[in-house]
Design an enzyme around this catalytic site. Structure first.
Site, PDB file in Angstrom:
ATOM      1  N   ASN A 109       0.798  -1.236   0.000  1.00 14.84           N
ATOM      2  CA  ASN A 109       0.000   0.000   0.000  1.00 14.84           C
ATOM      3  C   ASN A 109       0.833   1.290   0.000  1.00 14.84           C
ATOM      4  OD1 ASN A 109       0.812  -0.556   2.624  1.00 14.84           O
ATOM      5  ND2 ASN A 109      -1.093   0.161   3.550  1.00 14.84           N
TER       6      ASN A 109
ATOM      7  N   LYS B 100      12.680  -6.664   0.798  1.00 12.68           N
ATOM      8  CA  LYS B 100      11.795  -7.368  -0.149  1.00 12.68           C
ATOM      9  C   LYS B 100      10.442  -6.665  -0.172  1.00 12.68           C
ATOM     10  CE  LYS B 100       8.948 -10.761   0.329  1.00 12.68           C
ATOM     11  NZ  LYS B 100       7.905 -10.157  -0.519  1.00 12.68           N
TER      12      LYS B 100
ATOM     13  N   GLY C  48       2.853  -5.846   7.208  1.00  8.69           N
ATOM     14  CA  GLY C  48       1.907  -6.670   6.451  1.00  8.69           C
ATOM     15  C   GLY C  48       0.778  -7.137   7.341  1.00  8.69           C
ATOM     16  N   SER C  49       0.176  -8.235   6.959  1.00 11.86           N
ATOM     17  CA  SER C  49      -1.030  -8.699   7.648  1.00 11.86           C
ATOM     18  C   SER C  49      -0.694  -9.447   8.938  1.00 11.86           C
ATOM     19  CB  SER C  49      -1.821  -9.616   6.718  1.00 11.86           C
ATOM     20  OG  SER C  49      -1.038 -10.765   6.447  1.00 11.86           O
ATOM     21  N   VAL C  50      -1.679  -9.606   9.787  1.00 11.24           N
ATOM     22  CA  VAL C  50      -1.489 -10.328  11.047  1.00 11.24           C
ATOM     23  C   VAL C  50      -1.095 -11.790  10.796  1.00 11.24           C
ATOM     24  CG1 VAL C  50      -2.629 -11.105  13.179  1.00 11.24           C
ATOM     25  CG2 VAL C  50      -3.003  -8.772  12.332  1.00 11.24           C
ATOM     26  N   PRO C  51      -1.797 -12.533   9.905  1.00 17.23           N
ATOM     27  CA  PRO C  51      -1.400 -13.941   9.718  1.00 17.23           C
ATOM     28  C   PRO C  51       0.058 -14.085   9.269  1.00 17.23           C
ATOM     29  CG  PRO C  51      -3.530 -13.527   8.693  1.00 17.23           C
ATOM     30  CD  PRO C  51      -3.019 -12.203   9.140  1.00 17.23           C
ATOM     31  N   THR C  52       0.518 -13.213   8.377  1.00 22.88           N
ATOM     32  CA  THR C  52       1.923 -13.311   7.948  1.00 22.88           C
ATOM     33  C   THR C  52       2.846 -12.892   9.091  1.00 22.88           C
ATOM     34  OG1 THR C  52       1.191 -12.706   5.725  1.00 22.88           O
ATOM     35  CG2 THR C  52       3.546 -12.724   6.098  1.00 22.88           C
TER      36      THR C  52
ATOM     37  N   GLU D 145       4.670  -4.452  12.024  1.00 18.58           N
ATOM     38  CA  GLU D 145       3.688  -3.397  11.730  1.00 18.58           C
ATOM     39  C   GLU D 145       2.534  -4.062  10.999  1.00 18.58           C
ATOM     40  OE1 GLU D 145       3.748  -0.417  12.773  1.00 18.58           O
ATOM     41  OE2 GLU D 145       5.825   0.016  13.270  1.00 18.58           O
TER      42      GLU D 145
ATOM     43  N   CYS E 234      -3.387   0.758   6.798  1.00 22.28           N
ATOM     44  CA  CYS E 234      -3.412  -0.070   8.013  1.00 22.28           C
ATOM     45  C   CYS E 234      -4.090   0.616   9.190  1.00 22.28           C
ATOM     46  CB  CYS E 234      -1.981  -0.435   8.388  1.00 22.28           C
ATOM     47  SG  CYS E 234      -0.914   1.014   8.530  1.00 22.28           S
TER      48      CYS E 234
ATOM     49  N   GLU F 249     -10.669  -6.349   9.249  1.00 19.86           N
ATOM     50  CA  GLU F 249     -10.008  -5.344   8.413  1.00 19.86           C
ATOM     51  C   GLU F 249     -10.418  -5.587   6.950  1.00 19.86           C
ATOM     52  OE1 GLU F 249      -5.723  -5.703   7.726  1.00 19.86           O
ATOM     53  OE2 GLU F 249      -5.523  -3.556   8.035  1.00 19.86           O
TER      54      GLU F 249
ATOM     55  N   GLU G 242       8.058   2.439  14.332  1.00 19.57           N
ATOM     56  CA  GLU G 242       8.760   3.101  13.233  1.00 19.57           C
ATOM     57  C   GLU G 242       8.609   4.601  13.450  1.00 19.57           C
ATOM     58  OE1 GLU G 242       7.106   1.007   9.703  1.00 19.57           O
ATOM     59  OE2 GLU G 242       8.986  -0.099   9.785  1.00 19.57           O
TER      60      GLU G 242
END
Ligand SMILES: NC(=O)c1ccc[n+]([C@@H]2O[C@H](COP(=O)([O-])OP(=O)(O)OC[C@H]3O[C@@H](n4cnc5c(N)ncnc54)[C@H](O)[C@@H]3O)[C@@H](O)[C@H]2O)c1
Ligand SMILES: C[N+](C)(C)CCCC=O
Length: 496
Positions: free
Chosen positions: A159, A182, A234-238, A256, A290, A393, A470
């Site tokens: 994003n 990455k 990124g996302s919570v699962p990752t 984050e 986010c 989300e 951050e």
């Protein structure tokens, strides 16, 4: 660079190692990179394999040896030069970002400004990073040294591709670290420009490297034994998977992650500001933000007037070609994501929410945009806390409005979520404002504004939204480690 939507193709290599663009040595699977505004393929991305990841890490290790020995002042000068080049190339970078991400050029320019400001901010801190001196009995003393960690890995979401890379690399490099970054495979383009800019500014070759790919490439990075730290957006699962991998190597992580943040509008607010705040909290970057305040709690006394005004203003948002100056909402990142957002709206209706405006697909008149991923920004009324659209989300332009009656009630409902990234309050009562944000379980709170990004302020989440910070001075803690040195000035008094 004056580009027109639907015209740009990028054929240059998208990996960056040892100070140059390279094709990955073991670049396996090729993935198509899209322009969301048109649905056109603009580039092909070769996913980096284990060998390429190792080469990038070795390149960073070599540069770390030089960079970590330089003084803070020397590092500061290089970061300032990088900030200057970004400012100079603002339009070109913003255009690339718009083409690859789909957000409006108006917003992309702001993202690039925040990016160079972040580099300037950490350039300013670099020279003052220091430990402390501690006096001990008998003239002995101790001191602490603030040392870099080594090779840090940055893994980014799609994003804010360029800005995320700057939010990670600026404090990392200021502290004397090297980085392998990455980006998301959906937005691999602009980060390579950042790598070129760092080289042009004078970092040692290999200090900032880019590898490309998705899950497998990310896993190679996280498991690499020479990686000292992982900073993930990124996302919570990752995020959970990243933490598991980091745990195996005892590597510190910054996470984050996502959010479902509350925005609380009290009846004593300045209404126009509150309406503007709600739009800022929901519709930047097509709602793919986010920290968006997507649960808009409105005190019942002003529910009708607030809702009417928000709907009126939402309907006026100009959706369309993101490279046009007057566009304020571009295209969502890709077709599967657009379908996912549409799915949330369908489910919201099934669960009893009322679509007050938007939510439908939008097909611009311009024929070149007909395969783009557009929808109209959506406001949902008649929402309840137990609805999926209020709990999950969505990461799209969908605002849920929820009435409330008392301060106590709204704080409890606002905190009733697994997430804790952000929150906001609009009121003219300054005591109430501070009381409410103090009670919110969220890392980034706004009073009488929303989603502004001064780089001087730490940013990060509570609860499932992650940890680590951050921006601001706080980020230094997450990219450095303390060494304590104990100095004896007398004789050793042995107990033996
Ligand atoms: N808190 C923040 O600052 C912030 C900022 C931007 C986005 N986000 C969150 O990011 C999410 C959207 O971004 P996304 O869809 O790119 O998230 P994502 O979790 O799908 O992917 C993020 C990154 O992780 C990589 N990745 C995926 N699986 C991996 C694995 N197993 N190992 C290593 N790397 C892996 C992806 O390739 C990508 O680069 C949203 O939840 C959003 O809230 C958070
Ligand atoms: C710059 N904003 C709008 C605060 C977004 C920060 C990154 C979250 O996705």
């Amino acid at each position: 660079m004056s580009s027109v939507t639907g015209t740009v193709t990028i054929n240059q290599p998208l990996n960056y190692r040892a100070g140059a663009r390279v094709q990955p040595t073991d670049g396996g699977q090729a993935e198509e990179v899209y322009e969301p505004a048109t649905g056109r393929v603009i580039s092909k991305l070769l996913c980096s394999g284990e060998k390429e990841v190792d080469l990038a890490v070795q390149s960073a290790k070599a540069a770390f040896k030089i960079w970590s020995q330089m003084s803070g002042m020397e590092r500061s000068r290089v970061l300032l030069e990088a900030a200057r080049i970004i400012r100079e190339q603002r339009e070109e970078i913003a255009t690339l970002e718009t083409i690859n991400n789909g957000k409006s050029i108006f917003e992309a320019r702001v993202d690039i400004d925040i990016s160079w400001q972040c580099l300037e901010y950490y350039a300013g801190l670099a020279a003052s990073l220091a430990g402390e001196h501690i006096q001990l009995p008998g003239g002995s003393f101790g001191y602490t040294r603030r040392e870099p960690l080594g090779v840090c890995v940055g893994i980014g979401a799609w994003n804010y591709p360029f800005q995320i890379a700057c939010w990670k690399s600026a404090p990392a490099l200021a502290c004397g670290n090297a980085m392998v970054f990455k980006p998301s495979p959906f937005t691999p383009i602009s980060v390579v420009r950042l790598a070129e800019i760092f080289t042009e500014a004078g970092v040692p070759k290999g200090l900032f490297n880019v590898v490309q790919g998705g899950v497998a490439t990310g896993q190679f990075l996280c498991h690499h034994p020479d990686v000292a730290k992982i900073s993930f957006t990124g996302s919570v699962p990752t995020g959970i998977k990243i933490m598991e991998m980091a745990a195996k190597g005892i590597k510190p992580v910054t996470l984050e992650l996502g959010g479902k943040s509350p925005l609380i509008i009290f009846s004593d607010c300045a209404l126009e500001n509150a309406v503007n705040g709600a739009l800022m909290a929901n519709f930047l970057t097509q709602g793919e933000v986010c920290c968006n305040g997507t649960r808009v709690f409105v005190e019942r006394k002003i529910l009708d007037v607030f809702t009417k005004e928000v709907v009126k203003r939402t309907q006026k948002i100009k959706v369309g070609d993101p490279l046009l100056e007057d566009t304020r909402m571009g295209a969502l990142i890709n077709r599967p994501h657009l379908d996912r957002v549409q799915g949330f709206i369908k489910q919201a209706k099934e669960q009893g929410a009322e679509v007050l405006c938007g939510g439908d697909l939008y097909v611009p008149d311009d024929p070149k945009l007909k395969n783009g991923y557009y929808m109209r920004p959506c406001v949902l009324g008649n929402c309840r806390d137990d609805m999926t659209c209020v709990k999950e989300e969505i990461f799209g332009p969908v605002m849920s409005i929820l009435p409330f009656d008392t301060e106590e009630e709204v704080v409890e409902r606002a905190n009733n979520t697994k997430f804790g990234l952000a929150g906001g309050v609009f009121t003219r009562d300054i005591q109430k404002a501070h009381r409410v944000v103090a009670a919110l379980k969220a890392g980034m709170c706004f009073i009488n504004n929303y989603n502004i990004s001064p780089v001087e302020l730490p940013f990060g989440g509570y609860k499932a939204s992650g940890f680590g910070r951050e921006n601001g001075r706080a980020a230094i803690e997450y990219y450095s480690q303390l060494k304590t040195v104990c100095v004896e000035m007398g004789d050793v008094e042995s107990v033996f």
